[in-house]
Write a protein that holds these residues in place. Sequence first.
Motif, short mmCIF file in Angstrom:
data_model
loop_
_atom_site.label_atom_id
_atom_site.label_comp_id
_atom_site.label_asym_id
_atom_site.label_seq_id
_atom_site.Cartn_x
_atom_site.Cartn_y
_atom_site.Cartn_z
N ASP A 270 0.83 -1.21 0.00
CA ASP A 270 0.00 0.00 0.00
C ASP A 270 0.86 1.26 0.00
O ASP A 270 0.51 2.25 -0.64
CB ASP A 270 -0.95 -0.01 1.19
CG ASP A 270 -2.02 -1.08 1.08
OD1 ASP A 270 -2.30 -1.54 -0.04
OD2 ASP A 270 -2.58 -1.48 2.14
N TYR B 243 2.13 1.73 -3.54
CA TYR B 243 1.04 2.25 -4.37
C TYR B 243 0.84 3.75 -4.12
O TYR B 243 0.80 4.55 -5.05
CB TYR B 243 -0.25 1.47 -4.10
CG TYR B 243 -1.44 2.02 -4.84
CD1 TYR B 243 -1.66 1.70 -6.18
CD2 TYR B 243 -2.34 2.87 -4.22
CE1 TYR B 243 -2.74 2.20 -6.87
CE2 TYR B 243 -3.43 3.38 -4.89
CZ TYR B 243 -3.64 3.05 -6.22
OH TYR B 243 -4.71 3.56 -6.90
N ARG C 78 2.40 -3.32 -7.71
CA ARG C 78 1.84 -2.24 -6.90
C ARG C 78 2.30 -0.87 -7.42
O ARG C 78 1.52 0.08 -7.44
CB ARG C 78 2.20 -2.41 -5.42
CG ARG C 78 1.57 -3.62 -4.78
CD ARG C 78 0.05 -3.60 -4.87
NE ARG C 78 -0.48 -2.60 -3.96
CZ ARG C 78 -1.66 -2.00 -4.10
NH1 ARG C 78 -2.46 -2.33 -5.08
NH2 ARG C 78 -2.06 -1.10 -3.24
#
Length: 187
Positions: A72, A75, A113
Amino acid sequence: MSQLTFLATCPKGLGSLLAPEIAALGGEAIRETVTGVQFEGTLSVAYRVCLHSRLANRLLLELKTFAAHNGDDLYAGCLAFPWHEHIDSHSTIAIDFSGRTEAIRNTQFGAQRCKDGVVDQIRRQTGDRPSVDTKRPDIRINVRLHRGKVVVSLDLSGQSLHRRGYRLAPGKAPLKENIAAALLIRA
C-alpha cells in the motif's frame, strides 16, 4: 538548466573507473555506490553519458524518494507523483523493481503495486492509462527499495548501454562491451 540527480549503473567493481568517466563527461557531486555512480548534472550531461559512456549499464534519472514498508505504501508513493508530466497515456511502460521488506517479498508484487499507482495517477489526470510492455516499453521505470526507502527513477538509456548494436554475430563466449572497455582501461 536545473541540476538533476542520476545513477549510472555498472557491474560491481567498475565504479572506480566509471566515476572519472562521468566527471569527464560533465557530472558533478560524484559518489560511488554499490550499484554504480550517483552524480548531479543537467539533461545535457545525461545525454552525453548515454552517448559516450563506455562503462555504464544504464542511466537512471531519480524522480522521487519515499518511505515504504508494504504494498500500500508503494502504491500511495507512486500515485502521488505527477506521472502525466513524463508519460503519455498512449505510451507503453515497464517497471523494474528490486528490493524487499517483511511485507514485500516478491519483486513481481512490488512492480505490480508500483505499476498500479502509476497508471491510476495517469488515468486520473488524462482519462486514459498507459499499457504495459515488459519487452520493449516506451518508458522504463526503475524502482529500488532498500531499508524502507524507495527511489523511483526513469531509465534514460532504454536497453542496457552495453548493447549498442555492433555485436551482430556473438562468439561462443561473448564479453559485454563495457567489461571489455574496463579491461582495456585497467590494462
